[in-house]
Design an enzyme around this catalytic site. Sequence first.
Site, PDB file in Angstrom:
ATOM      1  N   ASP A   1      -4.193  -5.905  -8.192  1.00 13.20           N
ATOM      2  CA  ASP A   1      -4.254  -7.016  -7.303  1.00 13.20           C
ATOM      3  C   ASP A   1      -5.129  -8.201  -8.020  1.00 13.20           C
ATOM      4  O   ASP A   1      -4.818  -9.417  -7.603  1.00 13.20           O
ATOM      5  CB  ASP A   1      -5.326  -6.497  -6.023  1.00 13.20           C
TER       6      ASP A   1
ATOM      7  N   HIS B   1     -10.349   0.089  -2.759  1.00 13.48           N
ATOM      8  CA  HIS B   1     -10.279  -1.131  -3.470  1.00 13.48           C
ATOM      9  C   HIS B   1      -9.899  -2.480  -2.312  1.00 13.48           C
ATOM     10  O   HIS B   1      -9.444  -3.327  -2.768  1.00 13.48           O
ATOM     11  CB  HIS B   1      -9.447  -1.243  -4.472  1.00 13.48           C
TER      12      HIS B   1
ATOM     13  N   GLY C   1      -2.519  -1.608  -8.189  1.00  8.43           N
ATOM     14  CA  GLY C   1      -3.551  -2.139  -7.465  1.00  8.43           C
ATOM     15  C   GLY C   1      -4.776  -1.764  -7.684  1.00  8.43           C
ATOM     16  O   GLY C   1      -5.689  -2.608  -8.090  1.00  8.43           O
TER      17      GLY C   1
ATOM     18  N   ASP D   1      -1.016  -1.397   4.707  1.00  2.65           N
ATOM     19  CA  ASP D   1      -1.496  -0.211   5.625  1.00  2.65           C
ATOM     20  C   ASP D   1      -2.668  -0.348   6.311  1.00  2.65           C
ATOM     21  O   ASP D   1      -3.838  -0.036   5.734  1.00  2.65           O
ATOM     22  CB  ASP D   1      -1.174   0.736   4.972  1.00  2.65           C
TER      23      ASP D   1
ATOM     24  N   HIS E   1       0.804  -1.218   0.063  1.00  2.00           N
ATOM     25  CA  HIS E   1       0.112   0.023   0.055  1.00  2.00           C
ATOM     26  C   HIS E   1       0.805   0.954  -0.059  1.00  2.00           C
ATOM     27  O   HIS E   1       2.156   1.019   0.231  1.00  2.00           O
ATOM     28  CB  HIS E   1      -1.015  -0.096   1.224  1.00  2.00           C
TER      29      HIS E   1
ATOM     30  N   ARG F   1      -7.697 -13.970   0.132  1.00  4.17           N
ATOM     31  CA  ARG F   1      -8.773 -15.183   0.124  1.00  4.17           C
ATOM     32  C   ARG F   1      -7.880 -16.079  -0.678  1.00  4.17           C
ATOM     33  O   ARG F   1      -7.855 -17.151  -0.297  1.00  4.17           O
ATOM     34  CB  ARG F   1     -10.077 -14.881   0.010  1.00  4.17           C
TER      35      ARG F   1
ATOM     36  N   ASP G   1     -10.741  -5.863  -3.093  1.00  5.02           N
ATOM     37  CA  ASP G   1      -9.820  -6.719  -4.061  1.00  5.02           C
ATOM     38  C   ASP G   1      -8.672  -7.056  -3.295  1.00  5.02           C
ATOM     39  O   ASP G   1      -8.323  -8.404  -3.303  1.00  5.02           O
ATOM     40  CB  ASP G   1      -9.105  -5.523  -5.027  1.00  5.02           C
TER      41      ASP G   1
END
Length: 126
Positions: free
Chosen positions: A65, A92, A60, A85, A12, A101, A95
């Site tokens: 991402d 997002h 991202g 962060d 981030h 996941r 995402d």
Amino acid sequence: MAGGKCIALIAHDQKKDAMAEFARRNQDVLADWHIVATGTTGGRVLDACPDLKVTRLKSGPLGGDQQIGAMIATGDIDMLIFFIDPLTPMPHDVDVKALTRLAVLYDIPMALNEATAERLIKTLNH
């Protein structure tokens, strides 16, 4: 990434300096791996370590991402290092959740902070 070992690096905005420094400190280990990174993170890593093999994807929030998530699903990513962060809201965020996941679902090693990344990277020396 057929035939090679591949690490995904993402950070981030407030963690990009830390990621570049992490890559600089660990460039001897990272040199044996192909690196994919989201756009700006990849640029910062290349600035710090111009000899590393880094493929820059989209930023991202612009789909990077998701690109890395797709690579995890196809077995092209062996490890994810994502400096998150937790104090800055991310538009997002869904995402980011989907990406982490997938890393859990496909059981690839994943570090979400610098301390874990340092420990994980040490395992690559063996």
